[in-house]
Design an enzyme around this catalytic site. Structure first.
Site, PDB file in Angstrom:
ATOM      1  CG  HIS A 266     -11.432   0.794   8.382  1.00 24.99           C
ATOM      2  ND1 HIS A 266     -12.615   0.778   7.878  1.00 24.99           N
ATOM      3  CD2 HIS A 266     -10.270   1.015   7.415  1.00 24.99           C
ATOM      4  CE1 HIS A 266     -12.807   1.494   6.682  1.00 24.99           C
ATOM      5  NE2 HIS A 266     -11.221   1.270   6.564  1.00 24.99           N
TER       6      HIS A 266
ATOM      7  CD  GLU B 111      -6.569   1.985   1.724  1.00 24.90           C
ATOM      8  OE1 GLU B 111      -5.092   1.234   2.080  1.00 24.90           O
ATOM      9  OE2 GLU B 111      -7.458   1.216   2.146  1.00 24.90           O
TER      10      GLU B 111
END
Length: 197
Positions: A12, A86
């Site tokens: 990201h 994550e």
């Protein structure tokens, strides 16, 4: 017969916690304006290839990065895959370097955090499931730095190093149907060509 499924693994764009060197993990921190710019800049290298679809972690920083990229490339809305979230750093999330973080450290991790082995296993599982369900396709996967790094290190059995925000990491999953065996090949790391597929 061998089937090759190609993944562009994209971390990201930047968030305010990235900029402040704070551990994000599973905490849902949105992109900042720099991160949105990085997502837009990722379109040019991705546009050199043909893509079938795009998926992402459900955390907003990855989801927004995927949506920005997908819209520019004319791909349908990104599907969210929970296995791409994550690493959960537990009580270390939100901390930056210092005594508080040091108190949580032990060799190979942080107290209360998800293990590196668990992160790599679910990252690889998510990619292998995509390869099983979409053999031979070309898929953009927007996720997170630690998850991408640990998954690649597990798949390739080699050290990878840090994954840069919004950089392209091109990896091929070769599946031999006769032997039911899979092999991974890394072609591009952090936007740098390593080897031709």
């Amino acid at each position: 017969m061998t089937t090759t499924t190609t993944f562009a693994l994209i971390r990201h764009g930047q968030t305010d916690w990235n900029a402040a060197a704070r551990i994000q993990g599973a905490t849902d921190i949105p992109l900042n304006d720099v991160g949105r710019g990085q997502a837009a800049a990722a379109v040019a290298p991705l546009s050199r290839y043909e893509w079938d679809f795009i998926v992402s972690s459900p955390l907003s920083r990855a989801a927004e990065t995927a949506d920005l990229i997908g819209e520019e490339l004319g791909l349908d809305a990104a599907r969210r895959i929970p296995g791409l979230i994550e690493r959960d750093y537990g009580p270390a999330e939100g901390l930056s370097a210092g005594t508080q973080l040091d108190a949580l450290r032990f060799p190979g991790g942080f107290h209360g955090a998800e293990t590196e082995e668990a992160v790599a296993a679910r990252g690889i599982d998510a990619l292998c499931e995509l390869a099983r369900n979409h053999p031979g396709e070309r898929i953009i996967v927007v996720a997170h730095g630690t998850l991408i790094r640990l998954s690649l290190e597990n798949a390739l059995d080699q050290s990878i190093g840090s994954i840069n925000n919004a950089s392209i990491n091109l990896v091929h999953h070769h599946y031999d149907h006769a032997d039911s065996a899979a092999e991974w090949q890394l072609e591009v790391l952090n936007g740098e060509l390593l080897v031709r597929a």
